[in-house]
Design an enzyme around this catalytic site. Structure first.
Site, PDB file in Angstrom:
ATOM      1  N   CYS A 111      -8.922 -13.453  -2.710  1.00  0.00           N
ATOM      2  CA  CYS A 111      -8.988 -12.633  -3.927  1.00  0.00           C
ATOM      3  C   CYS A 111     -10.291 -11.848  -3.995  1.00  0.00           C
ATOM      4  O   CYS A 111     -10.426 -10.963  -4.829  1.00  0.00           O
ATOM      5  CB  CYS A 111      -8.917 -13.490  -5.186  1.00  0.00           C
ATOM      6  SG  CYS A 111      -7.394 -14.391  -5.413  1.00  0.00           S
ATOM      7  N   CYS A 153     -12.869 -17.457  -4.045  1.00  0.00           N
ATOM      8  CA  CYS A 153     -11.675 -17.323  -3.201  1.00  0.00           C
ATOM      9  C   CYS A 153     -11.837 -16.052  -2.366  1.00  0.00           C
ATOM     10  O   CYS A 153     -11.894 -14.944  -2.918  1.00  0.00           O
ATOM     11  CB  CYS A 153     -10.401 -17.245  -4.044  1.00  0.00           C
ATOM     12  SG  CYS A 153      -8.973 -16.806  -3.020  1.00  0.00           S
ATOM     13  N   HIS A 206       0.841  -1.202   0.000  1.00  0.00           N
ATOM     14  CA  HIS A 206       0.000   0.000   0.000  1.00  0.00           C
ATOM     15  C   HIS A 206       0.874   1.249   0.000  1.00  0.00           C
ATOM     16  O   HIS A 206       0.600   2.207  -0.712  1.00  0.00           O
ATOM     17  CB  HIS A 206      -0.909   0.024   1.237  1.00  0.00           C
ATOM     18  CG  HIS A 206      -1.887  -1.114   1.293  1.00  0.00           C
ATOM     19  ND1 HIS A 206      -1.919  -2.009   2.324  1.00  0.00           N
ATOM     20  CD2 HIS A 206      -2.857  -1.504   0.437  1.00  0.00           C
ATOM     21  CE1 HIS A 206      -2.875  -2.902   2.115  1.00  0.00           C
ATOM     22  NE2 HIS A 206      -3.457  -2.629   0.964  1.00  0.00           N
ATOM     23  N   LYS A 244       7.406 -13.793  -1.108  1.00  0.00           N
ATOM     24  CA  LYS A 244       6.190 -13.041  -0.827  1.00  0.00           C
ATOM     25  C   LYS A 244       6.148 -12.782   0.685  1.00  0.00           C
ATOM     26  O   LYS A 244       6.492 -13.658   1.470  1.00  0.00           O
ATOM     27  CB  LYS A 244       5.003 -13.917  -1.239  1.00  0.00           C
ATOM     28  CG  LYS A 244       3.696 -13.202  -1.206  1.00  0.00           C
ATOM     29  CD  LYS A 244       2.568 -14.083  -1.703  1.00  0.00           C
ATOM     30  CE  LYS A 244       1.278 -13.428  -1.228  1.00  0.00           C
ATOM     31  NZ  LYS A 244       0.098 -13.898  -1.817  1.00  0.00           N
ATOM     32  N   LYS A 298       3.054 -13.459   7.192  1.00  0.00           N
ATOM     33  CA  LYS A 298       3.227 -13.501   8.657  1.00  0.00           C
ATOM     34  C   LYS A 298       3.816 -14.837   9.068  1.00  0.00           C
ATOM     35  O   LYS A 298       4.647 -14.910   9.963  1.00  0.00           O
ATOM     36  CB  LYS A 298       1.888 -13.279   9.350  1.00  0.00           C
ATOM     37  CG  LYS A 298       1.442 -11.835   9.251  1.00  0.00           C
ATOM     38  CD  LYS A 298       0.341 -11.503  10.251  1.00  0.00           C
ATOM     39  CE  LYS A 298      -0.201 -10.116   9.987  1.00  0.00           C
ATOM     40  NZ  LYS A 298      -1.488 -10.099   9.318  1.00  0.00           N
ATOM     41  N   CYS A 331      -5.872 -21.813  -4.491  1.00  0.00           N
ATOM     42  CA  CYS A 331      -5.632 -20.530  -5.151  1.00  0.00           C
ATOM     43  C   CYS A 331      -4.134 -20.242  -5.072  1.00  0.00           C
ATOM     44  O   CYS A 331      -3.568 -20.236  -3.973  1.00  0.00           O
ATOM     45  CB  CYS A 331      -6.413 -19.425  -4.447  1.00  0.00           C
ATOM     46  SG  CYS A 331      -5.743 -17.793  -4.787  1.00  0.00           S
ATOM     47  N   HIS A 386      -3.146 -17.286  -2.673  1.00  0.00           N
ATOM     48  CA  HIS A 386      -3.358 -17.355  -1.223  1.00  0.00           C
ATOM     49  C   HIS A 386      -3.104 -18.723  -0.615  1.00  0.00           C
ATOM     50  O   HIS A 386      -3.174 -18.878   0.605  1.00  0.00           O
ATOM     51  CB  HIS A 386      -4.778 -16.873  -0.885  1.00  0.00           C
ATOM     52  CG  HIS A 386      -5.010 -15.459  -1.282  1.00  0.00           C
ATOM     53  ND1 HIS A 386      -5.570 -15.100  -2.481  1.00  0.00           N
ATOM     54  CD2 HIS A 386      -4.695 -14.306  -0.651  1.00  0.00           C
ATOM     55  CE1 HIS A 386      -5.609 -13.795  -2.568  1.00  0.00           C
ATOM     56  NE2 HIS A 386      -5.079 -13.279  -1.472  1.00  0.00           N
TER      57      HIS A 386
HETATM   58  N1  MSP Z   1      -9.471  -3.671  -2.412  1.00  0.00           N
HETATM   59  C1  MSP Z   1      -8.821  -4.142  -3.572  1.00  0.00           C
HETATM   60  C2  MSP Z   1      -8.643  -3.051  -4.591  1.00  0.00           C
HETATM   61  C3  MSP Z   1      -9.921  -2.422  -5.053  1.00  0.00           C
HETATM   62  S1  MSP Z   1      -9.622  -1.126  -6.188  1.00  0.00           S
HETATM   63  C4  MSP Z   1     -11.114  -0.686  -6.787  1.00  0.00           C
HETATM   64  C5  MSP Z   1      -7.443  -4.722  -3.191  1.00  0.00           C
HETATM   65  N2  MSP Z   1      -6.969  -4.333  -1.999  1.00  0.00           N
HETATM   66  S2  MSP Z   1      -5.580  -4.850  -1.383  1.00  0.00           S
HETATM   67  O1  MSP Z   1      -5.479  -4.213  -0.095  1.00  0.00           O
HETATM   68  O2  MSP Z   1      -5.529  -6.267  -1.407  1.00  0.00           O
HETATM   69  O3  MSP Z   1      -4.440  -4.351  -2.322  1.00  0.00           O
HETATM   70  C6  MSP Z   1      -4.255  -2.968  -2.549  1.00  0.00           C
HETATM   71  C7  MSP Z   1      -3.115  -2.729  -3.532  1.00  0.00           C
HETATM   72  O4  MSP Z   1      -1.894  -3.176  -2.950  1.00  0.00           O
HETATM   73  C8  MSP Z   1      -3.285  -3.503  -4.838  1.00  0.00           C
HETATM   74  O5  MSP Z   1      -2.957  -2.682  -5.934  1.00  0.00           O
HETATM   75  C9  MSP Z   1      -2.292  -4.630  -4.710  1.00  0.00           C
HETATM   76  O6  MSP Z   1      -1.797  -5.064  -5.938  1.00  0.00           O
HETATM   77  C10 MSP Z   1      -1.212  -3.943  -3.910  1.00  0.00           C
HETATM   78  N3  MSP Z   1      -0.327  -4.887  -3.242  1.00  0.00           N
HETATM   79  C11 MSP Z   1      -0.669  -5.876  -2.368  1.00  0.00           C
HETATM   80  N4  MSP Z   1       0.481  -6.501  -1.957  1.00  0.00           N
HETATM   81  C12 MSP Z   1       1.554  -5.936  -2.554  1.00  0.00           C
HETATM   82  C13 MSP Z   1       2.940  -6.085  -2.448  1.00  0.00           C
HETATM   83  N5  MSP Z   1       3.502  -7.001  -1.695  1.00  0.00           N
HETATM   84  N6  MSP Z   1       3.708  -5.228  -3.158  1.00  0.00           N
HETATM   85  C14 MSP Z   1       3.182  -4.203  -3.903  1.00  0.00           C
HETATM   86  N7  MSP Z   1       1.886  -4.033  -4.002  1.00  0.00           N
HETATM   87  C15 MSP Z   1       1.029  -4.946  -3.437  1.00  0.00           C
HETATM   88  O7  MSP Z   1      -6.889  -5.440  -3.979  1.00  0.00           O
END
Ligand code: MSP
Length: 517
Positions: free
Chosen positions: A132, A129, A23, A300, A303, A146, A149
């Site tokens: 996802c 899933c 994020h 990846k 935890k 999946c 996950h």
């Molecule tokens: N809620 C959905 C997005 C809805 S948009 C209309 C979602 N949320 S998420 O919290 O799982 O992921 C948010 C963002 O963080 C996504 O773009 C996702 O690809 C990104 N990432 C999640 N893990 C990540 C890393 N380890 N590294 C970089 N970005 C990653 O999906």
């Protein structure tokens, strides 16, 4: 000419925990681009926020014995606070549980799709899933699990509303092929195009309220709640006022100039979202920037492996500017990249403590020591200092021979072309190559020796150095806004409107910008 608009969004993170490094990185990319475009004179709207419905959130809140709303309030606050501490310049933070701003937009969009005849009721028998938040098929699984996950999907049998996605597959494919929706990088464009070869099925678009009591009710059927992706994707327009009386921002800013997302949610943004918009008769987003994943020690983050790197700790221990510098220089906007503390520290010491910090403090020290902080551009020096914004937008002509020594004609245009293509690593390389040139300039001209014999020339050299540092602070500002501001402030520039000689009233540096770690 009216000011050009630029609408940029991040995806909205699930509010089921505090924000993680992924994020933080996504917020960073969007913030850099928003700041860059503002520097270039665009009227920018930068949207970020949290996705607060869905099965995952529902279950996590239940497992903590917390009311849904209180649970998402707590996490949404953690996201917003964290984005503030990392100096994100977002213009609006959307929350999908917000009934005032988000729900009217999501509901209006559903109604539009429904009126077009592309929402229908059918029995769904298949797999879901939760990780996802997506319906999956056997084909998506590896050994029944999946692959994202490592969990088995749940079997679902229920009557839901469906969205006729299949009707839009061909049109969306053509729009991606022709770059009408431009996907960065090219490899992700090819990846999504390959998906169309398998044939595109309609998608389940709602869930029974009985199995998910937390979501936006389907208009005219409160026994169903919207599928979380239908709800979440509409944030990009609900935040602008779509479906509300005051839709002035929607008229002004839609379509999005770029959606910044991670690689795992590409198909929702490059297929489902454009199909929904086409069905609703709305313009399509222009670009989608798909970043890679941040890994930790090559794996990846998880935890159970214990390799999670927490962005909050980095901001607390090293400062948000240091984290942003690492993102800018060492994390690729296009591929997966590894994040380790050892790499972080190595980069911090080499590029911030030594590179940038050292250049600024030694130059400022010389200016104070030899000229009492007052350095004027004199007849030995053909530098004319244009205003900040002009420098950033690349309109400044290379003004003098001495200046060309380190700021040649290619530097600013290539910086801009890297920025336009989201190549943040190459753009920051330019900044650090400039730092290196200025260091080289000091080595070549030895102002610390020259000052004993030729003060006028030494002053010209220092003026050039200070000017070079000002250019650095300009082009650094999208990446490291606080540092750029601090440097600009240290230089104490006075320039007269008629373009006559400029004076630097350099302040003193009490402590190093970036102490060694
Ligand atoms: N809620 C959905 C997005 C809805 S948009 C209309 C979602 N949320 S998420 O919290 O799982 O992921 C948010 C963002 O963080 C996504 O773009 C996702 O690809 C990104 N990432 C999640 N893990 C990540 C890393 N380890 N590294 C970089 N970005 C990653 O999906």
């Amino acid at each position: 000419m009216s000011q050009q608009k630029f609408y940029i969004t991040t995806s909205i993170g699930y509010a089921n925990a505090a924000p993680h490094m992924g994020h933080a990185y996504e917020e960073f990319i969007a913030d850099v681009m928003a700041r860059y475009k503002r520097n270039c004179g665009f009227d920018v709207f930068f949207l970020t926020g949290t996705d607060e419905h869905g099965v995952k959130i529902c279950r996590t809140a239940e497992s903590k014995d917390m009311p849904y709303q209180a649970f998402v309030d707590e996490n949404a606050e953690a996201f917003r606070k964290f984005y503030d501490t990392m100096s994100s310049s977002y213009d609006y933070f959307i929350r999908t549980s917000d009934k005032e701003t988000h729900w009217p937009g999501a509901t209006a969009l559903w109604k539009k799709l429904s009126v077009s005849g592309d929402i229908y009721k059918a029995k769904y028998t298949g797999l879901y899933c939760v990780g996802c938040e997506a319906f999956v098929t056997e084909k998506d699984l590896v050994n029944g699990l999946c692959p994202n996950h490592n969990t088995a999907p749940e079997k679902i049998e229920e009557e839901n509303y469906f969205f006729r996605l299949s009707r839009y597959a061909d049109i969306v494919k053509k729009k991606i092929e022709s770059d009408e929706i431009r996907i960065f990088p090219e490899t992700r464009k090819n990846e999504i195009l390959a998906l169309f070869n398998d044939g595109i099925q309609d998608v389940s678009f709602s869930r029974p309220e009985g199995s998910i009591p937390w979501g936006i009710p389907v208009p005219d059927d409160t026994a169903q709640v919207m599928y979380v992706w239908c709800d979440a994707l509409s944030n990009y327009i609900s935040a602008l006022g779509y479906g509300r009386e005051d839709a002035e921002k929607f008229t002004k800013f839609w379509p999005a100039d770029v959606h910044v997302i991670g690689k795992d949610i590409l198909r929702f943004h490059a297929l489902l979202w454009p199909a929904m918009l086409l069905c609703a008769g709305l313009p399509l987003p222009k670009e989608i920037l798909v970043h890679g994943f941040i890994t930790s020690e090559g794996k990846k983050m998880s935890k159970s492996i214990g390799n999670v790197v927490n962005p909050k700790e980095y901001v607390e221990n090293y400062g948000s500017e240091a984290l942003r510098a690492f993102f800018a220089r060492d994390i690729s906007p296009f591929e997966d990249s590894d994040f380790t503390e050892a790499k972080f520290l190595e980069s911090y010491n080499a590029h911030l403590a030594n590179g940038l910090g050292n250049l600024v403090s030694r130059t400022i020290k010389m200016a104070n020591q030899y000229f009492d902080g007052k350095v004027a551009v004199n007849e030995n020096n053909e530098v004319l200092l244009k205003r900040r914004v002009e420098t950033v937008s690349g309109t400044t002509e290379a003004p003098g021979v001495t200046l060309k020594y380190f700021i040649n004609e290619e530097i600013l245009p290539s910086y801009h072309s890297h920025m336009e293509r989201y190549d943040l690593n190459r753009a920051t390389d330019i900044i650090w190559s400039l730092i290196k040139r200025l260091d080289g300039y000091i080595t070549d001209y030895e102002p610390y020796r020259l000052v004993k014999t030729d003060k006028a020339k030494t002053e010209a050299i220092l003026a050039n150095l200070l000017y070079g540092i000002e250019v650095i602070s300009d082009i650094l500002s999208p990446f490291m806004p606080e540092t750029a501001e601090k440097i600009h402030d240290l230089l104490g520039i006075t320039s007269s409107p008629d373009g006559s000689p400029v004076v630097f009233n350099v302040k003193t540096v009490d402590s190093p910008l970036f102490p060694r770690k």
